[in-house]
Design a protein around this motif. Structure first.
Motif, PDB file in Angstrom:
ATOM      1  N   GLU A 237       0.732  -0.988   0.160  1.00  0.00           N
ATOM      2  CA  GLU A 237       0.082   0.021  -0.062  1.00  0.00           C
ATOM      3  C   GLU A 237       0.653   1.351   0.133  1.00  0.00           C
ATOM      4  O   GLU A 237       2.180   1.116   0.103  1.00  0.00           O
ATOM      5  N   LEU A 238       0.284   2.407  -0.224  1.00  0.00           N
ATOM      6  CA  LEU A 238       1.136   3.541  -0.267  1.00  0.00           C
ATOM      7  C   LEU A 238       0.781   4.634   0.723  1.00  0.00           C
ATOM      8  O   LEU A 238      -0.092   4.674   1.397  1.00  0.00           O
ATOM      9  N   TYR A 239       2.053   5.117   0.931  1.00  0.00           N
ATOM     10  CA  TYR A 239       2.119   5.940   2.376  1.00  0.00           C
ATOM     11  C   TYR A 239       2.884   7.209   2.024  1.00  0.00           C
ATOM     12  O   TYR A 239       3.732   7.254   1.374  1.00  0.00           O
ATOM     13  N   SER A 240       2.400   8.055   3.089  1.00  0.00           N
ATOM     14  CA  SER A 240       3.303   9.536   2.880  1.00  0.00           C
ATOM     15  C   SER A 240       3.759   9.948   4.324  1.00  0.00           C
ATOM     16  O   SER A 240       2.799   9.670   5.342  1.00  0.00           O
ATOM     17  N   VAL A 241       4.812  10.484   4.388  1.00  0.00           N
ATOM     18  CA  VAL A 241       5.252  10.876   5.639  1.00  0.00           C
ATOM     19  C   VAL A 241       6.153  11.911   5.939  1.00  0.00           C
ATOM     20  O   VAL A 241       6.744  12.286   4.660  1.00  0.00           O
ATOM     21  N   PRO A 242       6.081  12.829   6.572  1.00  0.00           N
ATOM     22  CA  PRO A 242       7.140  14.073   6.707  1.00  0.00           C
ATOM     23  C   PRO A 242       8.457  13.777   6.594  1.00  0.00           C
ATOM     24  O   PRO A 242       9.126  12.683   7.062  1.00  0.00           O
ATOM     25  N   LEU A 243       9.446  14.442   5.736  1.00  0.00           N
ATOM     26  CA  LEU A 243      10.862  14.166   5.410  1.00  0.00           C
ATOM     27  C   LEU A 243      11.412  14.015   6.867  1.00  0.00           C
ATOM     28  O   LEU A 243      12.502  13.054   6.653  1.00  0.00           O
ATOM     29  N   ALA A 244      11.312  14.650   7.625  1.00  0.00           N
ATOM     30  CA  ALA A 244      12.296  14.601   9.081  1.00  0.00           C
ATOM     31  C   ALA A 244      11.584  13.537  10.165  1.00  0.00           C
ATOM     32  O   ALA A 244      12.051  13.845  11.092  1.00  0.00           O
ATOM     33  N   GLY A 245      10.436  13.211   9.590  1.00  0.00           N
ATOM     34  CA  GLY A 245       9.802  11.841  10.483  1.00  0.00           C
ATOM     35  C   GLY A 245       8.495  12.533  11.121  1.00  0.00           C
ATOM     36  O   GLY A 245       8.163  13.619  11.165  1.00  0.00           O
ATOM     37  N   GLY A 246       7.630  11.607  11.471  1.00  0.00           N
ATOM     38  CA  GLY A 246       6.210  11.816  12.070  1.00  0.00           C
ATOM     39  C   GLY A 246       5.325  10.710  11.551  1.00  0.00           C
ATOM     40  O   GLY A 246       5.824   9.918  10.896  1.00  0.00           O
ATOM     41  N   PRO A 247       4.068  10.934  11.906  1.00  0.00           N
ATOM     42  CA  PRO A 247       2.931   9.853  11.711  1.00  0.00           C
ATOM     43  C   PRO A 247       2.963   9.697  10.044  1.00  0.00           C
ATOM     44  O   PRO A 247       3.021  10.550   9.325  1.00  0.00           O
ATOM     45  N   SER A 248       2.924   8.518   9.507  1.00  0.00           N
ATOM     46  CA  SER A 248       2.559   8.256   8.178  1.00  0.00           C
ATOM     47  C   SER A 248       1.173   8.164   7.719  1.00  0.00           C
ATOM     48  O   SER A 248       0.300   7.680   8.705  1.00  0.00           O
TER      49      SER A 248
END
Length: 462
Positions: free
Chosen positions: A228-239
């Motif tokens: 499946e496809l996910y997006s997350v902040p570059l410096a880390g955080g919830p996906s």
């Protein structure tokens, strides 16, 4: 002659060749306008060869991999193109260690630093390093200590954000054989895991958004059997999951991020009776909508691309008629009218491939509209305001064309043309229309064209 590339400033051509000794490749440069060539690398030890090279984005440096100083020990070097001796960038290697091959090194977009993969500290343990492009200080290891058997992946190469601030990489960093995605400052610092807890063995591919804000990745994160496809902040955080519900056998197969970083377009098989279709979602997640129109029974989308201006999506599908591949456009931002770009195809004809010009004005495509199994080059406006125009109409004979490319300014198409029992030919044709121009000599019988490259300034073909 092996690898050939044109410098970013379009002034020089670099290539690998075994001019002097068979199968001993050195790196050479020559002016793109012609003239003598100069060897770039230092003299090689007996048995040594240069294996690959890259330019810095600012065209001030060329970097190469070679066993230059010790046979069978591949190391990384940088050479200033203004003149000067090569500088070794990697640190002292462990016994039997090497700097990784091919694409396992890269230059930051600001041309200040180089990242590379090497078993530098421990043989057979690939780790990730960062070093100033001109040397001068020791490389910094970007990953923390790895567990026994752990490595930074060479299959999915590490990527540098467009603002040159961070590096994203895949590694079994916390447990052997459990690869995950991590983000780290390019100069070194804390490595942050980006993916959530995984239900399956490892993430698949990933990409950093052009605005350096987020990372999009495919993984078996919520299901042990479905990517499946996910997006997350570059410096880390919830996906955030971008795709909708997938049923048994369904998964996300590919994705692209728009140039303005507003949307992600992805291809997925939902696990229903339909085949692959394409969907749009905001980069950080939100409303999910389908890009393609309703498909014919058994139909599916085969490939897609987002226009450079981030306004439209172009795709090939057998949308209207089963097993007849045609080309369509749809809006990127939100659902809207889907339009077919090609004209009526002959029986058995298909669209084969396409390119969108850099100004997003035209789509150029190869299709056997009128000559079954024999492609011609066509041009159509992406906004649908004209009918397709055959750009290859000036050619004669029973030709077949492939390897379509378009200059960076969008003004010229370059195509390879093959006629049975005749030498391969390379032609350019104005996108605005005109007579195709032969670029290479065809005087040598049965000569074959292996590949070609376009200069960034749109003036030369190599």
């Amino acid at each position: 002659l092996s690898i050939v590339a044109v410098s970013s400033d379009s002034g020089r051509v670099f290539y690998l060749a075994d001019h002097a000794v068979d199968n001993v490749f050195n790196l050479f440069e020559t002016a793109i306008t012609g003239g003598g060539s100069t060897m770039v690398n230092d003299p090689l030890v007996a048995g040594g060869s240069v294996t690959s090279f890259k330019f810095s984005p600012d065209s001030n440096w060329v970097l190469y991999l070679a066993d230059q100083d010790t046979n069978d020990v591949v190391e990384l070097y940088a050479v200033p193109l203004s003149g000067g001796a090569p500088v070794k960038l990697n640190g002292t290697l462990a016994a039997d260690g090497d700097v990784g091959f091919g694409g396992t090194f890269d230059v930051s977009p600001d041309s200040q630093r180089v990242i590379y993969l090497a078993d530098q500290d421990t043989n057979d343990t690939d780790e990730l390093y960062s070093v100033p492009i001109g040397g001068g200080s020791a490389p910094v290891k970007l990953n923390p200590p790895l567990p026994a058997g752990g490595d930074v992946s060479w299959v999915w190469h590490a990527q540098i954000s467009s603002d040159s601030s961070r590096v994203v990489y895949l590694a079994d960093q916390e447990a052997n054989d459990r690869e995950e995605i991590f983000s780290v400052p390019i100069t070194g610092g804390a490595s942050i895991k980006l993916n959530g807890p995984l239900a399956g063995p490892y993430p698949y591919d990933f990409a950093i958004s052009p605005d350096s804000s987020r990372v999009v990745y495919r993984a078996r994160q919520d299901s042990a059997t479905r990517y499946e496809l996910y997006s997350v902040p570059l410096a880390g955080g919830p996906s955030t999951k971008l795709n909708g519900t997938l049923y048994s056998g369904g998964q996300v197969n590919s994705f692209q991020i728009s140039a303005n970083s507003s949307r992600v377009v992805f291809m997925a098989d939902q696990g229903t009776t339909a085949g692959n279709e394409i969907y749009r979602a905001p980069l950080a997640g939100g409303s999910l909508t389908k890009v393609n129109a309703t498909l014919s029974p058994g139909g599916q989308v085969f490939n897609y691309a987002i226009a450079p201006d981030s306004q439209r999506v172009v795709y090939i599908a057998d949308q209207d008629t089963a097993d007849v591949n045609e080309i369509y456009r749809a809006p990127l931002a939100a659902p809207g009218p889907v339009a077919k770009l090609n004209g009526t195809l002959g029986i058995g004809a298909d669209i084969w491939t396409y390119e969108i010009t850099s100004d997003s004005r035209y789509v150029l495509y190869l299709a056997d509209h009128n000559r079954l199994d024999r492609n011609d080059l066509y041009r159509v406006r992406l906004d649908g305001s004209d009918d397709p125009v055959r750009l290859s109409q000036g050619l004669s004979g029973d030709y077949y064309m492939y390897d379509l490319d378009v200059t960076a300014d969008g003004a010229w198409a370059v195509i390879q043309v093959d006629v049975s029992n005749e030498p391969d030919a390379l032609y350019s044709v104005p996108v605005s229309g005109g007579t195709p121009q032969l670029l290479n000599t065809t005087a040598i019988g049965n000569a074959r064209l292996h590949y070609f490259r376009l200069s960034a300034d749109s003036k030369y073909v190599v």
